[in-house]
Design a protein around this motif. Sequence first.
Motif, PDB file in Angstrom:
ATOM      1  N   ILE A   1      -4.114  -1.850   7.517  1.00 44.71           N
ATOM      2  CA  ILE A   1      -4.623  -0.600   6.980  1.00 44.71           C
ATOM      3  C   ILE A   1      -4.874   0.351   8.134  1.00 44.71           C
ATOM      4  O   ILE A   1      -5.219  -0.079   9.235  1.00 44.71           O
TER       5      ILE A   1
ATOM      6  N   GLU B   1      -6.407   9.557   1.996  1.00 43.89           N
ATOM      7  CA  GLU B   1      -6.369   8.239   1.367  1.00 43.89           C
ATOM      8  C   GLU B   1      -5.060   8.128   0.589  1.00 43.89           C
ATOM      9  O   GLU B   1      -4.736   8.987  -0.239  1.00 43.89           O
TER      10      GLU B   1
ATOM     11  N   TYR C   1      -2.220  -2.652  -4.542  1.00 47.41           N
ATOM     12  CA  TYR C   1      -3.264  -2.001  -3.745  1.00 47.41           C
ATOM     13  C   TYR C   1      -3.826  -0.794  -4.494  1.00 47.41           C
ATOM     14  O   TYR C   1      -5.046  -0.589  -4.539  1.00 47.41           O
TER      15      TYR C   1
ATOM     16  N   ALA D   1      -7.661  -0.346  -5.501  1.00 48.51           N
ATOM     17  CA  ALA D   1      -8.407   0.779  -4.933  1.00 48.51           C
ATOM     18  C   ALA D   1      -8.971   1.668  -6.027  1.00 48.51           C
ATOM     19  O   ALA D   1     -10.117   2.145  -5.931  1.00 48.51           O
TER      20      ALA D   1
ATOM     21  N   ARG E   1     -11.865   4.363  -5.224  1.00 49.47           N
ATOM     22  CA  ARG E   1     -11.234   5.152  -4.176  1.00 49.47           C
ATOM     23  C   ARG E   1     -10.364   6.229  -4.801  1.00 49.47           C
ATOM     24  O   ARG E   1      -9.734   6.015  -5.840  1.00 49.47           O
TER      25      ARG E   1
ATOM     26  N   ILE F   1      -6.462   4.536   4.830  1.00 51.33           N
ATOM     27  CA  ILE F   1      -7.836   4.589   4.341  1.00 51.33           C
ATOM     28  C   ILE F   1      -8.418   5.911   4.824  1.00 51.33           C
ATOM     29  O   ILE F   1      -8.363   6.235   6.011  1.00 51.33           O
TER      30      ILE F   1
ATOM     31  N   ALA G   1     -15.462   2.657   5.493  1.00 54.89           N
ATOM     32  CA  ALA G   1     -14.041   2.735   5.145  1.00 54.89           C
ATOM     33  C   ALA G   1     -13.290   1.481   5.579  1.00 54.89           C
ATOM     34  O   ALA G   1     -12.461   0.947   4.829  1.00 54.89           O
TER      35      ALA G   1
ATOM     36  N   GLY H   1     -11.387  -1.026   3.159  1.00 57.76           N
ATOM     37  CA  GLY H   1      -9.980  -1.334   3.354  1.00 57.76           C
ATOM     38  C   GLY H   1      -9.722  -2.825   3.447  1.00 57.76           C
ATOM     39  O   GLY H   1      -8.746  -3.342   2.883  1.00 57.76           O
TER      40      GLY H   1
END
Length: 393
Positions: free
Chosen positions: A157, A163, A296, A300, A305, A336, A362, A366
């Motif tokens: 990451i 992001e 992912y 997230a 996120r 990230i 963060a 991540g």
Amino acid sequence: MSADPDRLKERTAEAVRRGRDATIDLSHRIHARPELGHEEVEASRWLAEALTEQGYEVEAGVCDLPTAFRARIGSGSLDVGLMAEYDALPGIGHACGHNMIASAAYATARALAPLADELDLTVTVLGTPAEEVLSRGGKIMMLERGAFEGVQLALMIHPSPYEHPAPQTLAATTLDVAMTGRAAHASAAPQEGVNAADALTVAQVAIGLLRQHLRPDVRVSGITRSAGEAPNIIPDRARAEYVVRATTLDDLAEVRSRAEACFQGGALATGCRVELGSGIGPYAELRQDPDLAASYRENATAAGREFAPDEAVARFLASTDAGNVSHVIPTLHPFIGLDTLPVVNHQADFAAACATPAADDALLAGAALLAATVVDAATRPELRARLIGAGRS
């Protein structure tokens, strides 16, 4: 896999939280002592020691690279590779946040270690030096020298102002330019000189004019490393280092030839001789694995996120030697976000931002998302089977 994936993700997230203090301490230590590519003695040692404490078997100095390492735990049929970068930039330290990358790899490895047997995993952490040294990228050398053998998916990451689950990067290559002329007294006999600095100047003007004919996704940038020793001597030697970038390796070859012609033209116009060199090989464009990226994104989003618009990230084009890995092994390389705009990577203010409470949060987020993505890879039968079939052997 019969285990509940959601419960497994909760366990990995909790493991990341439990390791918060150790992870942040590692990140801040690396940040406070920035080391250039292939000189990351302390960072690689600290990371190796931290992994050893978590039960990993660590091999230091792999691939004849003193600051590279490989750490492993488990003996499962799915070999997960976590890529750790830890080199800094000249003059501005960790302005690309590699302290966060290394620490996130550690936190992810720490979270996955207790699940290796349950998920039938081998977890491999690869300490990859010199990502910022485009002429000697560590991942390219490690890939060619066998460090990634057996690895079936590769993850890392990267901090960014944005992001995004699957940003794209450009292929890149370096041009090491050496102009040779003839020295002379700059006042008494300038007509006897052949000015190597002038040859670079002509070439730089040519590149500036060339840019209007290049596509928007092409980049040509560089610096002059030397162009004479004293103003009263016609410089007989001048050196420059340039980076050429394009969307793909195929596009890159064509753009490089046009940039080389500019330097050859500068030499011809001034009567100099030019030598054009390059490093170990170009950085390839990044090929994000679509299934890993979808996993992912799903994890997230569930964690709250929020992603930047695709069009914004599409303009934020850098390069990475992880691209070379992605041409061989299914790879995931998300951004990230640190919410730093207008501050961006490779600025001193971004270096400062990479050791703040926001950065700490963060990198932990991540790491938890990478671990959750690995859980999906291990527990989704079709994805697992594809990754095992596609891995490097």
